[in-house]
Scaffold this motif. Structure first.
Motif, PDB file in Angstrom:
ATOM      1  N   ASN A 128       0.828  -1.225   0.000  1.00  0.00           N
ATOM      2  CA  ASN A 128       0.000   0.000   0.000  1.00  0.00           C
ATOM      3  C   ASN A 128       0.855   1.265   0.000  1.00  0.00           C
ATOM      4  O   ASN A 128       0.572   2.221   0.722  1.00  0.00           O
ATOM      5  CB  ASN A 128      -0.933   0.013   1.215  1.00  0.00           C
ATOM      6  N   ASP A 129       1.903   1.256  -0.792  1.00  0.00           N
ATOM      7  CA  ASP A 129       2.842   2.386  -0.780  1.00  0.00           C
ATOM      8  C   ASP A 129       3.040   2.919  -2.209  1.00  0.00           C
ATOM      9  O   ASP A 129       4.066   2.651  -2.829  1.00  0.00           O
ATOM     10  CB  ASP A 129       4.165   1.923  -0.166  1.00  0.00           C
ATOM     11  N   PRO A 130       2.094   3.685  -2.784  1.00  0.00           N
ATOM     12  CA  PRO A 130       0.826   4.106  -2.167  1.00  0.00           C
ATOM     13  C   PRO A 130      -0.272   3.087  -2.413  1.00  0.00           C
ATOM     14  O   PRO A 130      -0.093   2.115  -3.155  1.00  0.00           O
ATOM     15  CB  PRO A 130       0.530   5.419  -2.878  1.00  0.00           C
ATOM     16  N   VAL A 131      -1.442   3.334  -1.841  1.00  0.00           N
ATOM     17  CA  VAL A 131      -2.573   2.428  -1.987  1.00  0.00           C
ATOM     18  C   VAL A 131      -3.142   2.513  -3.401  1.00  0.00           C
ATOM     19  O   VAL A 131      -3.074   3.565  -4.053  1.00  0.00           O
ATOM     20  CB  VAL A 131      -3.651   2.780  -0.927  1.00  0.00           C
ATOM     21  N   ASP A 132      -3.699   1.399  -3.882  1.00  0.00           N
ATOM     22  CA  ASP A 132      -4.317   1.338  -5.210  1.00  0.00           C
ATOM     23  C   ASP A 132      -5.598   2.181  -5.203  1.00  0.00           C
ATOM     24  O   ASP A 132      -6.558   1.860  -4.493  1.00  0.00           O
ATOM     25  CB  ASP A 132      -4.648  -0.120  -5.534  1.00  0.00           C
ATOM     26  N   PRO A 133      -5.660   3.282  -5.989  1.00  0.00           N
ATOM     27  CA  PRO A 133      -6.825   4.186  -5.927  1.00  0.00           C
ATOM     28  C   PRO A 133      -8.132   3.527  -6.356  1.00  0.00           C
ATOM     29  O   PRO A 133      -9.185   3.805  -5.791  1.00  0.00           O
ATOM     30  CB  PRO A 133      -6.436   5.337  -6.861  1.00  0.00           C
ATOM     31  N   MET A 134      -8.083   2.657  -7.369  1.00  0.00           N
ATOM     32  CA  MET A 134      -9.297   1.980  -7.834  1.00  0.00           C
ATOM     33  C   MET A 134      -9.838   1.037  -6.764  1.00  0.00           C
ATOM     34  O   MET A 134     -11.039   1.028  -6.458  1.00  0.00           O
ATOM     35  CB  MET A 134      -9.000   1.184  -9.118  1.00  0.00           C
ATOM     36  N   LYS A 135      -8.950   0.266  -6.174  1.00  0.00           N
ATOM     37  CA  LYS A 135      -9.337  -0.663  -5.108  1.00  0.00           C
ATOM     38  C   LYS A 135      -9.880   0.099  -3.907  1.00  0.00           C
ATOM     39  O   LYS A 135     -10.866  -0.315  -3.280  1.00  0.00           O
ATOM     40  CB  LYS A 135      -8.114  -1.501  -4.707  1.00  0.00           C
ATOM     41  N   LEU A 136      -9.252   1.231  -3.586  1.00  0.00           N
ATOM     42  CA  LEU A 136      -9.683   2.049  -2.457  1.00  0.00           C
ATOM     43  C   LEU A 136     -11.077   2.618  -2.712  1.00  0.00           C
ATOM     44  O   LEU A 136     -11.933   2.611  -1.822  1.00  0.00           O
ATOM     45  CB  LEU A 136      -8.689   3.185  -2.227  1.00  0.00           C
ATOM     46  N   ARG A 137     -11.324   3.092  -3.919  1.00  0.00           N
ATOM     47  CA  ARG A 137     -12.616   3.686  -4.254  1.00  0.00           C
ATOM     48  C   ARG A 137     -13.734   2.653  -4.110  1.00  0.00           C
ATOM     49  O   ARG A 137     -14.796   2.941  -3.542  1.00  0.00           O
ATOM     50  CB  ARG A 137     -12.562   4.242  -5.678  1.00  0.00           C
ATOM     51  N   GLN A 138     -13.514   1.455  -4.619  1.00  0.00           N
ATOM     52  CA  GLN A 138     -14.513   0.383  -4.511  1.00  0.00           C
ATOM     53  C   GLN A 138     -14.779   0.035  -3.042  1.00  0.00           C
ATOM     54  O   GLN A 138     -15.928  -0.205  -2.647  1.00  0.00           O
ATOM     55  CB  GLN A 138     -14.034  -0.856  -5.269  1.00  0.00           C
ATOM     56  N   SER A 139     -13.720   0.016  -2.249  1.00  0.00           N
ATOM     57  CA  SER A 139     -13.856  -0.330  -0.832  1.00  0.00           C
ATOM     58  C   SER A 139     -14.653   0.729  -0.082  1.00  0.00           C
ATOM     59  O   SER A 139     -15.500   0.407   0.761  1.00  0.00           O
ATOM     60  CB  SER A 139     -12.469  -0.495  -0.204  1.00  0.00           C
ATOM     61  N   ILE A 140     -14.392   2.001  -0.380  1.00  0.00           N
ATOM     62  CA  ILE A 140     -15.112   3.092   0.294  1.00  0.00           C
ATOM     63  C   ILE A 140     -16.599   3.039  -0.036  1.00  0.00           C
ATOM     64  O   ILE A 140     -17.446   3.265   0.850  1.00  0.00           O
ATOM     65  CB  ILE A 140     -14.499   4.456  -0.082  1.00  0.00           C
ATOM     66  N   HIS A 141     -16.945   2.709  -1.271  1.00  0.00           N
ATOM     67  CA  HIS A 141     -18.354   2.563  -1.644  1.00  0.00           C
ATOM     68  C   HIS A 141     -19.025   1.483  -0.794  1.00  0.00           C
ATOM     69  O   HIS A 141     -20.153   1.656  -0.320  1.00  0.00           O
ATOM     70  CB  HIS A 141     -18.481   2.208  -3.132  1.00  0.00           C
ATOM     71  N   MET A 142     -18.311   0.361  -0.575  1.00  0.00           N
ATOM     72  CA  MET A 142     -18.859  -0.738   0.232  1.00  0.00           C
ATOM     73  C   MET A 142     -18.995  -0.333   1.688  1.00  0.00           C
ATOM     74  O   MET A 142     -19.985  -0.668   2.343  1.00  0.00           O
ATOM     75  CB  MET A 142     -17.926  -1.957   0.109  1.00  0.00           C
ATOM     76  N   VAL A 143     -18.026   0.407   2.197  1.00  0.00           N
ATOM     77  CA  VAL A 143     -18.075   0.887   3.583  1.00  0.00           C
ATOM     78  C   VAL A 143     -19.273   1.806   3.785  1.00  0.00           C
ATOM     79  O   VAL A 143     -20.014   1.685   4.771  1.00  0.00           O
ATOM     80  CB  VAL A 143     -16.762   1.615   3.958  1.00  0.00           C
ATOM     81  N   LEU A 144     -19.496   2.731   2.860  1.00  0.00           N
ATOM     82  CA  LEU A 144     -20.632   3.646   2.949  1.00  0.00           C
ATOM     83  C   LEU A 144     -21.961   2.884   2.880  1.00  0.00           C
ATOM     84  O   LEU A 144     -22.917   3.210   3.605  1.00  0.00           O
ATOM     85  CB  LEU A 144     -20.563   4.686   1.825  1.00  0.00           C
ATOM     86  N   PHE A 145     -22.014   1.871   2.026  1.00  0.00           N
ATOM     87  CA  PHE A 145     -23.217   1.039   1.946  1.00  0.00           C
ATOM     88  C   PHE A 145     -23.486   0.365   3.281  1.00  0.00           C
ATOM     89  O   PHE A 145     -24.626   0.370   3.776  1.00  0.00           O
ATOM     90  CB  PHE A 145     -23.052  -0.015   0.847  1.00  0.00           C
ATOM     91  N   ASN A 146     -22.453  -0.223   3.877  1.00  0.00           N
ATOM     92  CA  ASN A 146     -22.626  -0.908   5.157  1.00  0.00           C
ATOM     93  C   ASN A 146     -23.062   0.050   6.263  1.00  0.00           C
ATOM     94  O   ASN A 146     -23.887  -0.292   7.109  1.00  0.00           O
ATOM     95  CB  ASN A 146     -21.332  -1.619   5.560  1.00  0.00           C
ATOM     96  N   GLN A 147     -22.504   1.248   6.254  1.00  0.00           N
ATOM     97  CA  GLN A 147     -22.832   2.204   7.311  1.00  0.00           C
ATOM     98  C   GLN A 147     -24.259   2.724   7.212  1.00  0.00           C
ATOM     99  O   GLN A 147     -24.959   2.815   8.230  1.00  0.00           O
ATOM    100  CB  GLN A 147     -21.849   3.380   7.279  1.00  0.00           C
TER     101      GLN A 147
END
Length: 333
Positions: free
Chosen positions: A120-139
């Motif tokens: 994660n140096d740096p983190v993959d932006p595409m993977k991060l974006r998909q993950s944030i969408h899932m986090v927001l859905f869960n919340q």
């Protein structure tokens, strides 16, 4: 002569018995002294904290009564704000600060504390974006309705928005019950999700991040989010019939601790994330939060043989533990 010969074992037996009793007395004295010191220390700490709580208690009680007056007749809205929005705001504040480091690598000194160097140096932006969408859905699609559903259940055991704030000692007891309840329920739910059939369909999503970052602590299949993230944290307040203040603090603590456990950095003066980071790395070790049930079930035996286990402590200085306790050099093929 026979009397003398026969008296030797008798004398030795007396000496052995005296030695055993002496050892037992010393052990009892040490344990008793330690227990007394522990009780005295506990009483001293709780007395000082109780004094602080009592001194500030009038202030917080007054603020709480102001809130009740402002939301009179709409206590359910006060509950929603306290039980959901305050923890969510803290989650994104802490995660957001860590995301700055994850995406930019700055400030540089924080990167020194990275656990899995080079990941994660740096983190993959595409993977991060998909993950944030899932986090927001869960919340907002999973957690929010569950917390709304929790309100009438809590009211069965007492109004969570009752006028009187909990006493300090009661709040400490609640935290102990919450923590132990979450440890037990999370451990067994988590292990169940590692069953091959459930892992492939549900839990594998969370393990897409073999080197986790803070924000993906809530990146999970919706079923996992309900069973493993939400329910273990919700049961304690239901059992204790908790006040909204206790619930808000508890859910805020849970989210902050899970962010730290997933953040990927072993930062000074914060709880060690080595335990859960190792779980993401190896998958079949370190299933719990506290590690108590992992110890009892032997699901941390491999972890205990690693340098990560030696680093599993609160860092009380500024030298990264990866430098003071480095991993052994990798064997060349």
């Amino acid at each position: 002569m026979k009397g003398e010969a026969g008296s030797v074992p008798h004398n030795e037996k007396q000496k052995q018995e005296g030695h055993i009793w002496g050892s037992m007395r010393r052990t009892a004295f040490i344990l008793g002294s330690g227990l007394l010191l522990l009780v005295a220390l506990w009483n001293s700490v709780t007395w000082h904290l109780q004094r602080f709580w009592g001194a500030s208690g009038y202030f917080w009680q007054a603020q709480w009564e102001r809130l009740l007056s402002a939301f009179e007749g709409k206590e359910w809205l006060l509950y929603i704000l306290g039980a959901t929005q305050v923890p969510v705001l803290l989650f994104w504040t802490v995660s957001g600060l860590l995301l700055v480091v994850d995406t930019t690598g700055k400030p540089n000194f924080v990167s020194r504390y990275r656990i899995q160097v080079g990941k994660n140096d740096p983190v993959d932006p595409m993977k991060l974006r998909q993950s944030i969408h899932m986090v927001l859905f869960n919340q907002f699609v999973i957690s929010f309705p569950m917390m709304v559903w929790l309100y009438p259940i809590l009211k069965l055991g007492g109004d969570p928005c009752r006028r009187e704030l909990p006493a300090f000692h009661w709040f400490l007891l609640e935290l102990a019950v919450f923590t132990l309840t979450e440890e037990v329920l999370f451990y067994y739910a988590h292990r169940l999700l590692h069953h091959p059939k459930l892992y492939k369909k549900i839990h594998k999503k969370h393990h897409e991040w073999t080197a986790p970052i803070g924000v993906i602590s809530l990146y999970a299949h919706p079923i996992e989010h309900v069973v493993s993230n939400m329910l273990p944290a919700m049961v304690g307040p239901i059992v204790m019939g908790s006040h909204l203040s206790s619930i808000t603090i508890w859910f805020s603590l849970v989210l902050i601790i899970t962010i730290i456990s997933h953040c990927g950095y072993h930062l000074p003066f914060l709880p060690s994330p080595e335990f859960h980071d190792y779980h993401h790395l190896k998958f079949n070790q370190c299933y719990g939060v506290l590690g108590v049930l992992d110890h009892l079930h032997g699901t941390d035996t491999v972890f205990k043989q690693t340098k990560a286990y030696e680093r599993h402590m609160i860092l009380l200085g500024f030298t990264p533990l990866s430098e003071s306790i480095p991993d052994p050099p990798k064997k060349m093929d």
